[in-house]
Design an enzyme around this catalytic site. Structure first.
Site, PDB file in Angstrom:
ATOM      1  CG  ASP A 174      -0.263   0.023   2.535  1.00 16.31           C
ATOM      2  OD1 ASP A 174       0.967   0.190   2.577  1.00 16.31           O
ATOM      3  OD2 ASP A 174      -0.946  -0.119   3.563  1.00 16.31           O
ATOM      4  CE1 TYR A 269       9.240   0.616   4.902  1.00 18.17           C
ATOM      5  CE2 TYR A 269       7.564   1.402   3.391  1.00 18.17           C
ATOM      6  CZ  TYR A 269       7.911   0.804   4.590  1.00 18.17           C
ATOM      7  OH  TYR A 269       6.943   0.404   5.478  1.00 18.17           O
TER       8      TYR A 269
END
Ligand code: NAD
Ligand code: G6P
Ligand code: MN
Length: 447
Positions: A174, A269
């Site tokens: 997601d 990330y």
């Protein structure tokens, strides 16, 4: 037109997950788009699942009594007569996530759920459990699809590629759609449905090459780059009023990730790979993300379930506000059920999607979703910088699956030592040696 009056049956594997009530609310609210006849929960922790299950029973009874609901720890009962399996399990639960985060930090290395040694440890735990769920699905409902969120997705996907290559399982994330909803807001649009895009890389390790207005085709990259250069993906105001502090940090930190490679827009990330020293310096080895969740999300979810059960009604519950996590998985089921060929991201074997990378690595790329699964869309070449980063990271992910397959200490050590977040093979060894005893119930014995 032929009348289509199908109604579907879904089982949520990991019924006791903190995300389960969000799935339920979204499923209920989407009955015109994705009609259901049955919802089941499956978990191996009966007590945890019961708390969520009893609250969800009330929600379903009040709002969609036509949907049959049950929860169980019996695989046959859970996986018989289902069309879709939602994968939402956390092997070893938060107790093990805490070890994943804290052990590396002891040695000055990033402690994070899905990246670095913690992410690899988690991936190794998840492989056998996910394979078992796939096998249950294939035994009891051979036509079903599994849409899997259970991390570490990159490693789970590589295990699926090797051990269950023909299985109907799609591994998703997601994070890109969360970021795309931010992008949409930045550009004055509503959400991720309003954007067309090319994104490529690995799970929790990728870049947007193109972002366009879905309706007009307008190139939104110049506007987005200008914004991200100053603010990262932080939107602020009402949009971010419920965003937890550590996530606010993450969205802001995207600014520094963008600075390193300004031709593309990064996944948040990347912070753990570009700036591991910063991450470690800003972490508290005794209070990590897991502790925040235990004090916040888990407490709120289970507290709300208890409140609903005691009150006997789900009026004004906290999940009425839609969460992206559940919206996305329902969108995907709809696309598969109705063969829409909508474009979403999936983790699949490359097979030319990124033209200058090997065919057999797992990549996260845009795909068309339909009744026959996913068809990747060609993304062109990875940049030189990205190609170097990807090959290092994907090799770590492959080595973890080698370690699983061969019960090999050496492969797991190599995976840790090669990782960009780990500075030294001796540090890698120390982390691994600390992780082995706590992971003993879940990992193969590494020799
Ligand atoms: P959670 O710990 O609240 O719930 C997980 C549940 O899984 C627990 O009830 C546990 O008992 C159960 N479980 C563990 N092993 C199992 C097994 N072998 N079979 C059946 N059930 C099992 O976890 P959470 O924080 O809600 O997250 C659920 C999962 O979703 C995690 O894997 C998390 O990493 C993942 N997640 C992924 C994404 C993504 O982008 N892919 C996004 C959010 C969460
Ligand atoms: C995003 C990622 C997930 C990850 C989650 C962690 O949603 O896409 O893969 O599991 O963040 O969030 P948390 O709030 O549990 O730290
Ligand atoms: Mn993810």
């Amino acid at each position: 037109m032929v009348k289509d009056d199908r109604k579907f049956s879904v089982v949520i594997a990991g019924g006791g997950s903190t995300f389960t009530p969000g799935f339920i609310l979204r499923l209920i609210n989407q009955q015109d788009k994705f009609p259901l006849r049955q919802i089941k929960f499956y978990d191996i922790d009966a007590e945890r699942q019961k708390k969520i299950g009893d609250a969800c029973a009330i929600i379903i009874k009040e709002r969609a009594p036509q949907i049959k609901f049950s929860y169980t720890t019996d695989p046959e009962e859970a996986f018989t007569d289902v069309d879709f399996v939602f994968g939402s399990i956390r092997v070893g639960k938060y107790e093990m996530r805490s070890h994943d985060e804290k052990i590396p930090l002891k040695y000055g290395v990033n402690g994070q759920e899905t990246t670095g040694p913690g992410g690899m440890a988690y991936g190794l735990r998840s492989i056998p459990a996910i394979i078992q769920i796939i096998d249950y699905m294939e035994k009891y409902s051979p036509n079903a699809w599994m849409i899997n969120y259970s991390n570490t997705i990159a490693i789970v996907s590589e295990a699926c590629r090797r051990f269950r290559p023909k299985s109907k399982v799609i591994n998703i994330c997601d994070m890109p759609i969360d970021i795309m909803t931010r992008m949409a807001r930045i550009c004055g649009l509503k959400d991720y449905h309003d954007l067309d895009f090319i994104y490529y890389g690995l799970n929790h390790f990728g870049w947007w090459k193109e972002v366009r207005n879905y309706k007009t085709g307008e190139d939104l990259m110049p506007k987005l780059k200008k914004y991200v250069r100053e603010n990262g993906y932080y939107v602020g105001g009402d949009f971010d009023k419920d965003t937890e502090a550590s996530w606010v940090e993450t969205f802001k930190k995207a600014k520094d990730c963008y600075a390193l490679e300004p031709d593309t827009l990064p996944n948040t990330y990347m912070q753990y790979y570009y700036y591991p020293q910063y991450e470690v310096a800003h972490a508290d080895p005794h209070h990590t993300r897991t502790d925040e969740i235990l004090e916040y999300r888990q407490k709120i979810v289970f507290g709300e379930c208890k409140r609903i059960v005691e009150a006997g009604t789900a009026k004004n519950n906290i999940w009425d506000k839609n969460a992206i996590h559940s919206e996305y998985i329902v969108d995907i089921c709809h696309a598969i059920a109705y063969n829409t060929h909508e474009k979403f991201l999936a983790n699949i074997p490359n097979n030319g999607a990124i033209s200058n990378l090997p065919d057999d690595i797992i990549v996260e790329v845009p795909c068309l979703f339909g009744a026959d699964g996913v068809q990747p869309i060609a993304c062109g070449e990875a940049g030189r910088f990205q190609r170097g980063m990807i090959m290092e990271q994907v090799t770590c992910e492959q080595l973890v699956v080698d370690a699983y397959e061969q019960h090999s200490y050496e492969k797991m050590w190599q995976a840790f030592a090669l990782n960009k977040t780990v500075p030294d093979a001796l540090v890698a060894k120390k982390i691994l040696d600390d992780m082995i005893p706590v992971n003993a119930p879940y990992w193969p014995e590494l020799k």
